[in-house]
Structure formats: C-alpha cells, structure tokens
Design a protein around this motif. Structure first.
Motif, PDB file in Angstrom:
ATOM      1  N   ALA A 114      -3.991   4.937   0.561  1.00 27.48           N
ATOM      2  CA  ALA A 114      -4.296   3.595   1.046  1.00 27.48           C
ATOM      3  C   ALA A 114      -3.492   3.264   2.291  1.00 27.48           C
ATOM      4  CB  ALA A 114      -4.029   2.566  -0.048  1.00 27.48           C
TER       5      ALA A 114
ATOM      6  N   LEU B  13       0.838  -1.191   0.000  1.00 24.47           N
ATOM      7  CA  LEU B  13       0.000   0.000   0.000  1.00 24.47           C
ATOM      8  C   LEU B  13       0.875   1.244   0.000  1.00 24.47           C
ATOM      9  CD1 LEU B  13      -2.592  -1.047   2.768  1.00 24.47           C
ATOM     10  CD2 LEU B  13      -2.849  -1.252   0.282  1.00 24.47           C
TER      11      LEU B  13
ATOM     12  N   VAL C  99      -6.407  -2.552  -1.622  1.00 19.27           N
ATOM     13  CA  VAL C  99      -6.121  -1.135  -1.853  1.00 19.27           C
ATOM     14  C   VAL C  99      -7.399  -0.310  -1.741  1.00 19.27           C
ATOM     15  CG1 VAL C  99      -5.394   0.562  -3.583  1.00 19.27           C
ATOM     16  CG2 VAL C  99      -4.043  -1.512  -3.222  1.00 19.27           C
TER      17      VAL C  99
END
Length: 280
Positions: A97, A93, A182
C-alpha cells in the motif's frame, strides 16, 4: 478503487459507446435514466441514437450534482478534508500500500497526504489516476449534457449537494476510511487498467460486467457499501417515484455504478411496482 473511479473512464478517442439507459414511465410521465462516466477522452461518441432521442425529448436534466454544486465541490473539499492533527502516511500505510501510494504520488505533485483525512487522500489518489489515464471532465457525460441543455434553455437540476456528497465519506467510521485508503493504495498500480475495464463495459452497456467489477471492489469494504451506494440509490429511487407524480419527460444521468445490481436504482424502482424498461 474501481468504485471511486466508476464515474470516470478511459477509452480510445473516437470510440463509439452505447451506455445502458432505462425508461420509467406511466401515462403522462417519462424518466430516462442514463448511466454516465464523469470523465472521458476527447472524441468518445456516446450521445447519438436512443440517447440523442432522450436528450431531445426531455424537458429537464437531473444530475447527481447541479452545476452550481459541482462548481462548489473544490471549496467544500478544502473545508472538510484537512485533519485536525497531521498524521504521516507511513503511520497509515505499509508494504504494498505504501509503495503504491508513493509511486502514484511521484507521477505528479505531492498529495501532502499527512495533512488530510484518509477519505480525502483516497479522493486525491483517484483524481491522479484519472489524470494519468488522460481523462477530462470537460469531455465527460455530465459536462456535455449540461452544455446541451443550457444551450436549449432547459433546466438542469441535481439530486445532492457537494457537501452532502463529500459528507458521505467524512462521516464514515475511521476503520472503514482506513480500509478504503489501504485498498486504493494497494491497487494503485492497476488502477488505470481497472478504469479501462469499467469503461469498456460501460461503452457496450454490459451491466453484468459493471456489477462484477464494482462489487469486487466495494464488497472488500462492506461497511462502505450502505453509505456510498445503497442508501443513495434508495434516496434517488424515492425521488424518481415522487417525480412520477408530475407530468413531463426527464433525463436523469448518474454514475453507471448506481444503476446495476440488486441495489441499483432500476431494480429498486421495479420492486416499488414502477414500470422500468431498458431502452439501450
């Protein structure tokens, strides 16, 4: 994230809810299909009126997972969720995110996400959102229905096993798992609000809004729709069609997200020529 939480809900304690329910029937068989929320705040009133009548009339209850499988879900998760080789969350990530993931993690105990598959991290995040929204599975529709049917000495069955349900995520390809993670992390800051929108729609039986919210979420990762929604709905519809060959009355209670749209169970059953009527 909305799809992951489609079986949870947030509402004001004591709120009256009138969830959507359908009836599939022929001369000697009736199957009520109720859209559920797996977790609710204490005091949510959903089981009176026509739902109460369906509960009273039903000879048996059928859920996504029968009680024994629900009890085994945690153990199965611990078996399937770990990665063979840990991978840092920072390698999965970035940007919004990663910020969303860290903020949600900071609201409770560490997710220890480095050691889990992408799908499992997403599940842990969904559980945390439910906790933050002060939801309780003990007050969810399935738990209350199970208690009611057990008290009446009526059987409680299920459509899937815990392993089958979790393998739906475990067997998604890596790119799809990552895309789901995500998206979940990017929307972590609005997840409780999303659950509120879902539950408000569920409470008033607003299937058009339910469909809109769920489609916006799942269609962002199209490869996930077939496995998580469409294929399961098709299997459940086949179960209903087969069960119609046996006399009696059944209450089938499954997550509300499975009952809306062109690939929802009621629409699939109608396409098979069965008589389907929305009764609430």
């Amino acid at each position: 994230m909305a799809l992951l939480l489609a079986g949870c809900g947030t509402a004001e304690p004591g709120q009256q809810a009138r969830p959507a329910m359908w009836l599939v029937e022929d001369d000697d068989t009736r199957i009520y299909i109720l859209g559920t929320m797996h977790a609710l705040p204490r005091g949510t009133d959903w089981n009176d009126g026509k739902v109460a009548a369906a509960i009273s009339a039903a000879d048996e209850l059928v859920l996504e997972l029968p009680p024994a499988e629900l009890a085994a879900a945690g153990e199965v998760f611990q078996e399937l969720a770990p990665r063979q080789t840990p991978l840092a969350i920072e390698a999965r990530l970035a940007g919004k995110a990663l910020i969303g993931y860290r903020a949600l993690e900071a609201s409770g105990r560490s997710f220890s996400g480095d050691g889990f598959d992408d799908w499992a991290v997403m599940v842990l995040m969904g559980q945390r959102v439910a906790q933050n929204a002060e939801l309780s599975p003990a007050d969810g529709v399935e738990t209350q229905l199970t208690e009611t049917f057990n008290a009446a000495g009526k059987p409680v069955g299920g459509l899937e096993t815990a392993r089958e349900q979790l393998m739906l995520f475990e067997t998604l390809d890596a790119a799809t798992q990552r895309a789901l993670l995500v998206r979940t992390a990017e929307e972590a800051d609005i997840a409780v609000k999303e659950v509120g929108a879902l539950t408000a729609a569920w409470s008033r039986g607003d299937i058009a809004t339910l469909e809109k919210v769920i489609n916006e979420d799942i269609d962002a990762v199209p490869a996930a729709r077939k496995a998580i929604l469409t294929d399961r709905n098709r299997r459940w519809s086949a179960w209903v069609k087969q069960r119609m060959g046996q006399p009696g009355t059944v209450l089938m209670a499954v997550g509300a997200g499975h009952l809306v749209g062109s690939d929802g169970v009621p629409t699939m059953l109608e396409a098979e020529g069965l008589k389907v009527t929305r009764v609430q």
